[in-house]
Design an enzyme around this catalytic site. Sequence first.
Site, PDB file in Angstrom:
ATOM      1  N   GLU A 135     -18.066  22.838 -14.740  1.00  0.00           N
ATOM      2  CA  GLU A 135     -18.529  21.663 -15.672  1.00  0.00           C
ATOM      3  C   GLU A 135     -17.674  20.437 -14.537  1.00  0.00           C
ATOM      4  O   GLU A 135     -18.164  19.672 -14.244  1.00  0.00           O
ATOM      5  CB  GLU A 135     -18.023  21.392 -16.789  1.00  0.00           C
ATOM      6  CG  GLU A 135     -18.959  22.183 -17.693  1.00  0.00           C
ATOM      7  CD  GLU A 135     -18.379  22.363 -19.174  1.00  0.00           C
ATOM      8  OE1 GLU A 135     -18.311  21.493 -19.819  1.00  0.00           O
ATOM      9  OE2 GLU A 135     -17.896  23.558 -19.460  1.00  0.00           O
ATOM     10  N   GLN A 180      -7.420  -2.237   3.889  1.00  0.00           N
ATOM     11  CA  GLN A 180      -6.384  -1.487   3.224  1.00  0.00           C
ATOM     12  C   GLN A 180      -6.831  -0.658   2.126  1.00  0.00           C
ATOM     13  O   GLN A 180      -6.345   0.334   1.735  1.00  0.00           O
ATOM     14  CB  GLN A 180      -5.450  -2.195   2.905  1.00  0.00           C
ATOM     15  CG  GLN A 180      -4.230  -1.599   2.010  1.00  0.00           C
ATOM     16  CD  GLN A 180      -2.967  -2.595   2.222  1.00  0.00           C
ATOM     17  OE1 GLN A 180      -2.284  -2.736   3.191  1.00  0.00           O
ATOM     18  NE2 GLN A 180      -2.596  -3.019   1.040  1.00  0.00           N
ATOM     19  N   SER A 232     -12.694  27.560 -27.319  1.00  0.00           N
ATOM     20  CA  SER A 232     -12.706  26.215 -28.068  1.00  0.00           C
ATOM     21  C   SER A 232     -11.763  26.391 -29.134  1.00  0.00           C
ATOM     22  O   SER A 232     -11.563  27.470 -29.657  1.00  0.00           O
ATOM     23  CB  SER A 232     -14.311  26.197 -28.700  1.00  0.00           C
ATOM     24  OG  SER A 232     -13.992  25.402 -29.761  1.00  0.00           O
ATOM     25  N   SER A 287       0.692  -1.169   0.101  1.00  0.00           N
ATOM     26  CA  SER A 287       0.035  -0.167   0.105  1.00  0.00           C
ATOM     27  C   SER A 287       0.817   1.395   0.138  1.00  0.00           C
ATOM     28  O   SER A 287       0.509   2.391  -0.003  1.00  0.00           O
ATOM     29  CB  SER A 287      -1.066  -0.091   1.165  1.00  0.00           C
ATOM     30  OG  SER A 287      -0.246  -0.235   2.315  1.00  0.00           O
ATOM     31  N   THR A 304     -39.641  26.826 -10.754  1.00  0.00           N
ATOM     32  CA  THR A 304     -39.823  25.457 -10.232  1.00  0.00           C
ATOM     33  C   THR A 304     -39.897  24.674 -11.772  1.00  0.00           C
ATOM     34  O   THR A 304     -40.376  25.224 -12.443  1.00  0.00           O
ATOM     35  CB  THR A 304     -41.266  25.251  -9.385  1.00  0.00           C
ATOM     36  OG1 THR A 304     -42.123  25.720 -10.157  1.00  0.00           O
ATOM     37  CG2 THR A 304     -40.980  26.335  -8.101  1.00  0.00           C
ATOM     38  N   HIS A 305     -39.408  23.567 -11.605  1.00  0.00           N
ATOM     39  CA  HIS A 305     -39.466  22.604 -12.894  1.00  0.00           C
ATOM     40  C   HIS A 305     -38.659  23.362 -14.023  1.00  0.00           C
ATOM     41  O   HIS A 305     -38.890  22.976 -15.005  1.00  0.00           O
ATOM     42  CB  HIS A 305     -41.041  22.529 -13.407  1.00  0.00           C
ATOM     43  CG  HIS A 305     -41.874  21.721 -12.463  1.00  0.00           C
ATOM     44  ND1 HIS A 305     -42.109  20.461 -12.084  1.00  0.00           N
ATOM     45  CD2 HIS A 305     -42.728  22.564 -11.319  1.00  0.00           C
ATOM     46  CE1 HIS A 305     -43.068  20.394 -10.923  1.00  0.00           C
ATOM     47  NE2 HIS A 305     -43.427  21.840 -10.522  1.00  0.00           N
ATOM     48  N   LYS A 348     -16.707  30.882 -28.398  1.00  0.00           N
ATOM     49  CA  LYS A 348     -17.091  29.945 -27.392  1.00  0.00           C
ATOM     50  C   LYS A 348     -16.257  30.409 -26.170  1.00  0.00           C
ATOM     51  O   LYS A 348     -15.246  30.825 -26.139  1.00  0.00           O
ATOM     52  CB  LYS A 348     -16.653  28.625 -27.480  1.00  0.00           C
ATOM     53  CG  LYS A 348     -17.445  27.825 -28.552  1.00  0.00           C
ATOM     54  CD  LYS A 348     -19.234  27.636 -27.754  1.00  0.00           C
ATOM     55  CE  LYS A 348     -19.196  26.575 -26.792  1.00  0.00           C
ATOM     56  NZ  LYS A 348     -19.207  25.485 -27.271  1.00  0.00           N
TER      57      LYS A 348
HETATM   58  N1  ARG Z   1      -1.101  -1.410   5.313  1.00  0.00           N
HETATM   59  C1  ARG Z   1      -2.226  -1.920   6.264  1.00  0.00           C
HETATM   60  C2  ARG Z   1      -3.574  -1.331   5.889  1.00  0.00           C
HETATM   61  O1  ARG Z   1      -3.338  -0.065   5.340  1.00  0.00           O
HETATM   62  C3  ARG Z   1      -1.655  -1.895   7.418  1.00  0.00           C
HETATM   63  C4  ARG Z   1      -2.258  -2.947   8.553  1.00  0.00           C
HETATM   64  C5  ARG Z   1      -1.851  -4.271   8.264  1.00  0.00           C
HETATM   65  N2  ARG Z   1      -1.874  -5.034   9.097  1.00  0.00           N
HETATM   66  C6  ARG Z   1      -1.976  -6.440   9.088  1.00  0.00           C
HETATM   67  N3  ARG Z   1      -2.439  -7.055   9.799  1.00  0.00           N
HETATM   68  N4  ARG Z   1      -1.396  -6.848   7.817  1.00  0.00           N
HETATM   69  O2  ARG Z   1      -4.366  -1.741   6.350  1.00  0.00           O
END
Ligand code: ARG
Length: 486
Positions: A309, A341, A296, A42, A174-175, A302
């Site tokens: 948007e 995670q 544009s 992660s 309205t509408h 434009k």
């Molecule tokens: N990177 C993990 C998360 O974001 C941290 C916790 C990991 N815990 C574990 N028991 N492997 O959730």
Amino acid sequence: MKVENDKAQSVKAAGAGGGANALWGGRFGAGPAEIMEKINASISFDHKLYVQDIAGSRAHCRMLVKQGIIGAEDGDKILAGLDQVEREIAAGEMKFDPKLEDIHMHVESRLREIIGDAAGRLHTARSRNDQVATDFKLWTRDAIDAVDAALRELQEALLDRAEEYADAVMPGFTHLQAAQPVTFGHHLMAYHEMIARDRGRFRDARKRLNECPLGSAALAGTSFPIDRHATAANLGFDGPTRNSLDSVSDRDFALEFLSAASITSVHLSRLAEEIVLWTSAQFRFISLSDAFTTGSSIMPQKRNPDAAELTRAKTGRVIGALNSLLIVMKGLPLAYSKDMQEDKEVTFDAANALALAIAAMTGMIRDLKANREVMRESAGLGFATATDLADWLVQNLNMPFRNAHHVTGSLVKLAEQRGCGLEDLDLAAMQSVEPRITEDVFRVLGVENSVNSRMSFGGTAPERVRAAISAAREALAAETGAGGAA
Ligand code: ARG
């Protein structure tokens, strides 16, 4: 989505004995398959939690020393080492490596390189499960405070613009059909109300969030004599969470953040949609300067309201994030599962999208100029003062409202047949439908008269709008910070 490295798809473990994880690999003979590493890591997104992670580690370390769980000398080494790790990451010097999975392991492993074995004592009486919950709560708390401050700026922009146009008459719809004249100031103040409630939702979420999970350890608490109240206070929480299983499993703080963010995004999107409509050649109610429009490449005439948007479109990401996390959490047994995670990436993305949308909207509100003449003229179209006429009949001829509605309907029909507005019918024509009508009726048929008469509390009369603006300004001035600090 394509897995970047094709080799990663052959589920092949790295050579036995080598490559086992240094932090948890004690019972592992071999390292993970490449694809395992890829899906597990992660660090590509949670690296942004390094500030919170190190803050949590400092608080934990101080508490461990205070409780005599680790020695003061080791504690000092750890704190000094954490300072260095923080400096290095801030300076962009840390090389993030998916082998080290996440930010928690990056910080700890760098700490070990810097201070040696003492680093190993930091993880006493905690787990990555309570660690990540704490980090993510700290991050979300900061995100709430940032959103709150940004929304306050938007409120101020809306108040300034509403004041400028407190008496600028425009059609109320309205509408999306002309209904009754209102003022542009009143219309803008409607959004001010929505934003005020949005801020209330973020602040409510913050109160419930502000309990510290740290010390819940993996799921069951710990046998070490820790002081969770001390860590909680150190990190600015109101106190520790009360149940260790809940602490490591709870992500409703993020869900609440995303819910509040979704509702706010919907409000911003509605205003953005109105800006898109109002700037069109068909409406011409407002214009945005060069600063908030684009051209544009093919149509030289434009001037496109791209910021509006995109503000409208960012709503998709924010609501998508809420959906995504609700679905991740649904059906997870207690306590922590790695599914969780997946909470961070979408939340970070939603916070980023929301911040952009709020800032763009604030910029557009500050930038826009209203075309008073066009708005006023449009306000008179579509028999917008028909209700005023009916009200006049009730107030002056003592007619029941339903009858007055009927008489007014006949007058509208007459005006429609003659291709003119209600105020263009002469008195004789009016009296052909209701003989008791007098010259006085023309007093209420103008759009200014109409809005001026809407003096009921919360109504569109410019006097009311100005009072609402001052009340809102006073409320803002009396406000305490999102964190509750005066
Ligand atoms: N990177 C993990 C998360 O974001 C941290 C916790 C990991 N815990 C574990 N028991 N492997 O959730």
